[in-house]
Design a protein around this motif. Structure first.
Motif, PDB file in Angstrom:
ATOM      1  N   ASP A 156      -3.575  10.522  -1.633  1.00 44.78           N
ATOM      2  CA  ASP A 156      -4.345   9.388  -2.835  1.00 44.78           C
ATOM      3  C   ASP A 156      -3.111   8.058  -2.377  1.00 44.78           C
ATOM      4  OD1 ASP A 156      -5.365  10.986  -4.244  1.00 44.78           O
ATOM      5  OD2 ASP A 156      -3.629  10.912  -5.801  1.00 44.78           O
ATOM      6  N   VAL A 157      -4.339   6.965  -2.298  1.00 42.88           N
ATOM      7  CA  VAL A 157      -4.155   5.958  -1.356  1.00 42.88           C
ATOM      8  C   VAL A 157      -3.856   4.347  -2.665  1.00 42.88           C
ATOM      9  CG1 VAL A 157      -4.379   3.660  -0.465  1.00 42.88           C
ATOM     10  CG2 VAL A 157      -4.722   5.901   1.011  1.00 42.88           C
ATOM     11  N   LEU A 184       0.716  -1.386  -0.021  1.00 42.93           N
ATOM     12  CA  LEU A 184      -0.183   0.458  -0.210  1.00 42.93           C
ATOM     13  C   LEU A 184       1.102   1.193  -0.181  1.00 42.93           C
ATOM     14  CD1 LEU A 184      -2.875   0.237   1.878  1.00 42.93           C
ATOM     15  CD2 LEU A 184      -0.925   2.542   2.087  1.00 42.93           C
ATOM     16  N   LEU A 192       0.528   5.521  -0.122  1.00 43.79           N
ATOM     17  CA  LEU A 192      -0.244   6.605   0.797  1.00 43.79           C
ATOM     18  C   LEU A 192       1.042   7.414   0.496  1.00 43.79           C
ATOM     19  CD1 LEU A 192      -2.544   6.818   3.704  1.00 43.79           C
ATOM     20  CD2 LEU A 192      -0.783   9.224   3.201  1.00 43.79           C
ATOM     21  N   CYS A 193       0.548   9.006  -0.538  1.00 38.00           N
ATOM     22  CA  CYS A 193       0.991  10.233  -0.589  1.00 38.00           C
ATOM     23  C   CYS A 193       0.999  10.643  -0.029  1.00 38.00           C
ATOM     24  CB  CYS A 193       0.591  10.290  -1.799  1.00 38.00           C
ATOM     25  SG  CYS A 193       1.355  12.386  -2.554  1.00 38.00           S
ATOM     26  N   TRP A 194       1.718  10.678   1.041  1.00 37.84           N
ATOM     27  CA  TRP A 194       2.095  12.064   1.932  1.00 37.84           C
ATOM     28  C   TRP A 194       1.694  13.843   1.288  1.00 37.84           C
ATOM     29  CZ3 TRP A 194       0.718  12.441   6.807  1.00 37.84           C
ATOM     30  CH2 TRP A 194       0.857  12.967   7.628  1.00 37.84           C
TER      31      TRP A 194
END
Length: 111
Positions: free
Chosen positions: A78-79, A54, A56-58
């Motif tokens: 976004d994930v 997975l 996840l854009c930080w």
């Protein structure tokens, strides 16, 4: 980095300790998974994992290039889950940060 379960973790603070692109730091363990943070900048080598991964854009923007599929562009919030066995590589034209959720034994450069 070993994280105590009773301590909050500041993601921006940990990001400030990253030595450079594609270096990871562990943030937390949850059930049978580990949450890691990494800086992306440039092209990571093509690889695959024997388990799902997975992303996840930080912050920032990057894309996940997928073997035989259209790339997935990621922006903050976004994930996306790369299915197990699918060759992929993250690519960031400018520095970006990502949270990864994966098994503790997952190798960064894949299987």
């Amino acid at each position: 980095m070993k994280v105590e379960s009773t301590a909050a973790v500041s993601i921006p603070q940990v990001i400030g300790t990253l030595p450079g692109p594609f270096q990871q730091r562990e943030l937390a363990m949850v059930n049978d998974a580990v949450v890691r943070v990494a800086q992306l900048h440039g092209e990571f080598p093509w690889h695959y994992h024997d388990e799902d991964e997975l992303f996840l854009c930080w912050d920032g923007t990057f894309r996940i290039e997928l073997d035989g599929r259209e790339p997935v562009t990621m922006v903050a919030g976004d994930v996306f889950v790369v299915p197990r066995g699918l060759r992929h590589r993250p690519v960031a034209d400018e520095p970006a940060h990502v949270l990864l959720v994966e098994r503790p034994e997952t190798k960064q450069y894949g299987s």
